[in-house]
Scaffold this motif. Structure first.
Motif, short mmCIF file in Angstrom:
data_model
loop_
_atom_site.label_atom_id
_atom_site.label_comp_id
_atom_site.label_asym_id
_atom_site.label_seq_id
_atom_site.Cartn_x
_atom_site.Cartn_y
_atom_site.Cartn_z
N ILE A 116 80.22 -44.85 -72.15
CA ILE A 116 78.78 -45.07 -72.16
C ILE A 116 78.25 -45.25 -73.58
CG2 ILE A 116 76.53 -44.02 -71.67
CD1 ILE A 116 77.82 -42.74 -69.19
N ALA A 117 78.57 -44.32 -74.48
CA ALA A 117 78.05 -44.40 -75.85
C ALA A 117 78.54 -45.66 -76.55
CB ALA A 117 78.46 -43.16 -76.64
N GLU A 118 79.83 -45.96 -76.40
CA GLU A 118 80.38 -47.15 -77.05
C GLU A 118 79.81 -48.42 -76.43
OE1 GLU A 118 82.42 -49.22 -79.89
OE2 GLU A 118 82.03 -47.06 -79.72
N SER A 119 79.58 -48.40 -75.13
CA SER A 119 79.02 -49.57 -74.45
C SER A 119 77.61 -49.86 -74.94
CB SER A 119 79.00 -49.35 -72.94
OG SER A 119 78.34 -50.41 -72.29
N ILE A 120 76.82 -48.81 -75.12
CA ILE A 120 75.45 -49.00 -75.63
C ILE A 120 75.50 -49.61 -77.03
CG2 ILE A 120 73.36 -47.80 -76.37
CD1 ILE A 120 73.86 -45.78 -74.11
N ALA A 121 76.42 -49.12 -77.86
CA ALA A 121 76.55 -49.64 -79.22
C ALA A 121 76.96 -51.11 -79.20
CB ALA A 121 77.57 -48.81 -80.01
N LYS A 122 77.95 -51.45 -78.36
CA LYS A 122 78.39 -52.84 -78.28
C LYS A 122 77.29 -53.75 -77.73
CE LYS A 122 83.40 -52.22 -77.76
NZ LYS A 122 84.56 -52.47 -76.87
N SER A 123 76.57 -53.26 -76.74
CA SER A 123 75.51 -54.06 -76.13
C SER A 123 74.42 -54.39 -77.14
CB SER A 123 74.91 -53.32 -74.93
OG SER A 123 75.88 -53.10 -73.94
N ILE A 173 70.08 -56.84 -72.33
CA ILE A 173 70.85 -55.72 -72.88
C ILE A 173 71.46 -54.88 -71.76
CG2 ILE A 173 70.69 -53.61 -74.25
CD1 ILE A 173 68.49 -54.98 -75.89
N VAL A 174 70.67 -54.62 -70.72
CA VAL A 174 71.18 -53.83 -69.59
C VAL A 174 72.35 -54.54 -68.92
CG1 VAL A 174 70.62 -52.96 -67.29
CG2 VAL A 174 69.02 -52.61 -69.16
N ASN A 175 72.24 -55.84 -68.76
CA ASN A 175 73.31 -56.60 -68.11
C ASN A 175 74.60 -56.53 -68.93
OD1 ASN A 175 74.07 -58.62 -65.93
ND2 ASN A 175 74.51 -59.83 -67.76
N ARG A 176 74.48 -56.63 -70.27
CA ARG A 176 75.66 -56.53 -71.13
C ARG A 176 76.25 -55.12 -71.05
NH1 ARG A 176 77.50 -60.66 -74.59
NH2 ARG A 176 79.32 -59.90 -75.68
N GLY A 179 71.70 -57.23 -78.20
CA GLY A 179 70.54 -56.79 -78.98
C GLY A 179 70.21 -57.75 -80.11
N ARG A 180 71.24 -58.33 -80.72
CA ARG A 180 71.02 -59.35 -81.76
C ARG A 180 70.31 -60.57 -81.18
NH1 ARG A 180 74.33 -58.90 -86.30
NH2 ARG A 180 75.86 -57.22 -86.24
N ALA A 181 70.79 -61.00 -80.01
CA ALA A 181 70.17 -62.16 -79.37
C ALA A 181 68.71 -61.88 -79.04
CB ALA A 181 70.94 -62.53 -78.10
N VAL A 182 68.41 -60.66 -78.63
CA VAL A 182 67.02 -60.29 -78.33
C VAL A 182 66.16 -60.36 -79.58
CG1 VAL A 182 65.57 -58.30 -77.75
CG2 VAL A 182 67.51 -58.90 -76.29
N ILE A 183 66.66 -59.83 -80.69
CA ILE A 183 65.89 -59.87 -81.94
C ILE A 183 65.69 -61.31 -82.39
CG2 ILE A 183 65.95 -59.31 -84.40
CD1 ILE A 183 67.20 -56.67 -83.70
N PHE A 184 66.74 -62.11 -82.31
CA PHE A 184 66.62 -63.52 -82.70
C PHE A 184 65.61 -64.24 -81.80
CE2 PHE A 184 67.87 -67.98 -82.38
CZ PHE A 184 67.93 -68.35 -83.72
N ALA A 185 65.71 -64.01 -80.49
CA ALA A 185 64.79 -64.66 -79.55
C ALA A 185 63.36 -64.20 -79.80
CB ALA A 185 65.21 -64.35 -78.12
N GLY A 186 63.17 -62.90 -80.02
CA GLY A 186 61.83 -62.40 -80.28
C GLY A 186 61.24 -62.96 -81.56
N LEU A 187 62.08 -63.09 -82.60
CA LEU A 187 61.61 -63.65 -83.86
C LEU A 187 61.15 -65.10 -83.69
CD1 LEU A 187 64.09 -62.23 -86.52
CD2 LEU A 187 61.66 -61.69 -86.26
N ALA A 233 62.84 -52.62 -76.76
CA ALA A 233 64.13 -53.01 -76.18
C ALA A 233 65.31 -52.50 -76.99
CB ALA A 233 64.20 -54.52 -76.04
N VAL A 234 65.16 -52.42 -78.32
CA VAL A 234 66.31 -52.03 -79.17
C VAL A 234 66.27 -50.56 -79.58
CG1 VAL A 234 66.61 -54.37 -80.03
CG2 VAL A 234 65.16 -52.78 -81.30
#
Length: 739
Positions: A266-273, A252-255, A278-286, A321-322
């Motif tokens: 900054i705010a928009e970047s966090i939302a996009k990331s 997420i930080v890299n994105r 963030g979706r990939a992280v949730i999928f990977a964690g699941l 993370a999210v």
């Protein structure tokens, strides 16, 4: 994630966490404090649960327990050896007799069998230099009472009289090693700082992972009052949580950094990331959680607790993370970029993040030579997995401990004075309801003494009216030896059936050694099916995520190879013994029975993580361009650095646990460190893109009917569709496209 319709956006969550960043941080601190307070009041209740398998040793234990109606608990041995003189010399006998008597009178002790008693002759070695006493504790004995017995027993020790303890009651499991955690965290920080040249990029993933692991640790302690959890659950959770937690936060930080360098606020970047990575992280964690909880279907008690504890850790690290990470990103603002990057952004303005660099050049090399590099990678991975064919599951005994351990010293003294088999005798439970059966049982003892591999066999006389007896069989080999396992099989397959023939007598081969052997056999039988189920699960998840059949098929095969590499590593180090003594891991021996099952679940999840990170970026490019070769090359180039850094961090974290002093955790550390490094750097960065280049547009083919039947599941958020899509043997078409 996108499932059956429009995907719910994660941007609102990211914006909320950014707006209320201080409150989110304080909420996590408060949660950690509250759970810690609960642990301070209630403590933990770790313990090992027995398996529910219907084995011969389980039947033997149940029969003997029912017959004895005993409430006795754990037992252990006090072993002493004279370096000068004999254990029967007056001074040595007086000192140890007094010690044994004090032990017998100590609170929590049910009984003590002394070698100096009339029936204790067999507890003194033939050369009179070694003796042992067996201590049986009450069922509800506490740790403090066992510690008191330990002090009383070792009190008479001198330079001439060496005393050591072993057995279940006196086994010492090293506590979670804070130094191993610290070493892994320090190495992860060094790697991140070296690669990104920004302190906050190195700090944020570590802080997020540590908060997630710390919260899960106290949560697992409280959970131990509800679910039976092994004492190693905390260390295992720390091992997994630190690795995946740092990796997930790093993605997420890299994105976020990429978005900022491209000119996003900054705010928009966090939302996009969060709405993409963030979706990939949730999928990977699941996927990791599903794989871990899948072990519950095996119905193995000790694995159930470990799986639940590890799954809780992964869930909380993903949650950190999210939620926590977006708040922290909001607090530090643009300092997530290095000073040089901030100056360049101010002076030059936004720039494209797709630059010519080492990973772009490497992606080009793979595209230019897919056959050579793909074949070479497959050969290397297969060769590293070959030792798996000789994998032998079992239970490491005290002979595998470092020589400095008191348990190892007692083990060696017993083996030297009485033979290695005394460290793990077999216990045959005999059900003899008739007089003829008791005669057959006596004949069985005589037969057992003549069996190859049996050092001695003795049975306590059965009293009048007693229908259950026990025969103690001492093998000539150690408890962990393959020859001992062969002896158990021989007794069950040939010796016992012949003795039972023509009688109503029933004999079951039990004891700790036989129980460990049965446990290993049960898991060995279940392991291949579990690997296939995990591979099939991975195939299904990737098919839904990437709307492809070929990519999931390749991923399933390569996941199995990754697991093979993990098994091969522990076989070479722990079973063959190469490097084990240098690492302070004791002598060579079998692999702990439950380790491969857990490794399968963990490696499946981690392999899926890297596959998702890599292929999701490839599919995003494919969706924009419809050019398969460009999609593979760009996806590899843009994710290469973050996957390599993530794998390096995983290697450092897992590798640090090798030196924790606990053999089981060291087995996890070695297997996961080696497998993760090879999986990320060789399989994901060489083999996968090479095979995808060879397959071309076929990578993204999915039959129309299957495409309509499968649910929609977006890993990297909404993206544009390609202008064309291939079908096998026909021109690209737009039907059946993934969304």
């Amino acid at each position: 994630m996108k499932l059956l319709g429009k995907a719910p956006s994660m941007s609102p969550l990211a914006r909320w966490c950014h707006r209320h960043r201080l409150a989110v941080v304080l909420a996590w601190v408060g949660l950690l404090f509250a759970l810690g307070l609960g642990v301070g009041m209630a403590g933990s209740a770790f313990g090992n649960s027995s398996t529910s398998q219907n084995t011969d040793s389980a039947r033997a234990a149940a029969l003997l327990q029912k017959a004895s109606n005993s409430a006795a608990g754990k037992s252990g041995r006090i072993v002493w050896q004279t370096r000068q003189g004999k254990v029967t010399d007056a001074a040595a006998e007086r000192a140890m007799t007094d010690a044994v008597e004090r032990v017998a009178a100590a609170p929590g002790v049910a009984s003590v069998s002394s070698p100096y008693s009339p029936d204790g002759a067999r507890q003194i070695s033939a050369d009179r230099t070694t003796a042992f006493a067996t201590v049986t504790f009450d069922q509800d004995v506490g740790d403090s009472q066992i510690d008191r017995v330990r002090q009383l027993a070792t009190g008479p020790g001198t330079a001439r009289l060496h005393i050591a303890l072993n057995g279940q009651a006196f086994s010492v499991s090293p506590a979670p090693n804070a130094a191993a955690d610290a070493m892994g965290i320090a190495l992860a920080f060094a790697v991140l700082l070296f690669v990104f040249r920004a302190v906050w990029v190195a700090v944020l993933p570590i802080v997020t992972a540590v908060v997630g692991v710390g919260t899960s640790a106290v949560a697992v302690m409280l959970l131990s009052h509800v679910v039976t959890l092994s004492s190693t659950t905390l260390t295992l959770g720390s091992l997994i949580g630190l690795g995946v937690g740092i990796d997930y936060a790093l993605l997420i930080v890299n994105r976020h950094r990429t978005n900022l360098l491209g000119g996003t606020g900054i705010a928009e970047s966090i939302a996009k990331s969060l709405n993409t990575s963030g979706r990939a992280v949730i999928f990977a964690g699941l996927t990791v959680v599903i794989a871990l909880l899948g072990m519950l279907t095996l119905n193995v008690g000790i694995l159930d607790g470990m799986a639940v504890g590890a799954a809780v850790t992964v869930v909380l690290t993903v949650l950190a993370a999210v939620t926590l990470l977006p708040a922290l990103l909001g607090l530090i603002g643009s300092r997530v970029l290095s000073r040089r990057e901030r100056r360049a952004l101010a002076d030059v303005g936004p720039r494209s993040t797709i630059e010519a660099g080492p990973w772009s050049r490497w992606a080009g090399h793979v595209q230019a030579r897919p056959k050579t590099l793909g074949l070479l990678g497959l050969v290397v991975v297969t060769a590293l997995a070959l030792p798996t064919l000789s994998l032998r599951l079992g239970a490491a005994d005290d002979g595998n401990l470092p020589a400095s351990s008191t348990n190892r010293q007692a083990y060696d003294m017993i083996a030297h004075g009485f033979g290695p088999g005394v460290n793990g005798p077999l216990v045959l439970a005999v059900q003899a309801p008739a007089a003829a059966d008791r005669a057959a049982a006596a004949k069985l003892v005589t037969t057992l003494r003549q069996v190859d591999g049996v050092a001695s066999a003795n049975a306590a006389p059965m009293r009048e009216g007693q229908t259950v007896g026990a025969i103690s069989v001492v093998p000539t080999t150690s408890p962990q030896s393959a020859a001992t396992s062969d002896l158990i099989d021989h007794l069950r397959a040939e010796v016992v059936p012949r003795a039972e023939q023509g009688t109503s007598m029933k004999v079951y081969v039990g004891g700790v050694t036989a129980s460990n052997d049965d446990f290993a056999s049960v898991l060995t039988a279940k392991l291949p099916l579990f690997v296939l189920v995990i591979a099939a699960l991975g195939f299904l998840l990737l098919t839904v995520a990437f709307r492809s059949l070929l990519i999931p098929a390749v991923g399933a095969v390569l996941n199995i190879l990754s697991i093979g590499v993990a098994f091969g590593a522990i076989v070479v180090v722990f079973q063959y013994g190469f490097g084990a003594s240098l690492l302070g891991l004791g002598a060579a021996g079998p692999i702990e029975s439950f380790v491969p099952i857990l490794v399968v679940g963990i490696m499946f999840g981690l392999s899926m993580d890297y596959q998702v990170f890599l292929v999701s970026r490839m599919r995003e490019e494919w969706a924009h361009t419809g050019d398969s070769h460009r999609a593979v090359r760009v996806g590899q180039a843009e994710t290469g650095q973050v996957i390599a850094v993530a794998a390096t961090i995983m290697f450092c974290v897992f590798g640090s646990f090798v030196f924790g002093g606990l053999r089981v955790i060291s087995e996890f550390g070695v297997s996961l460190a080696v497998a993760v490094a090879l999986d990320a750097l060789l399989i994901r960065m060489v083999v996968v893109p090479a095979l995808m280049h060879l397959c071309g547009r076929a990578n993204w083919w999915l039959p129309r009917r299957l495409d309509r039947a499968l649910p929609r599941f977006s890993v990297e958020g909404p993206s544009e569709e390609p202008a064309s899509r291939p079908g096998p043997g026909r021109e690209p078409q737009t039907a059946g496209l993934p969304r």
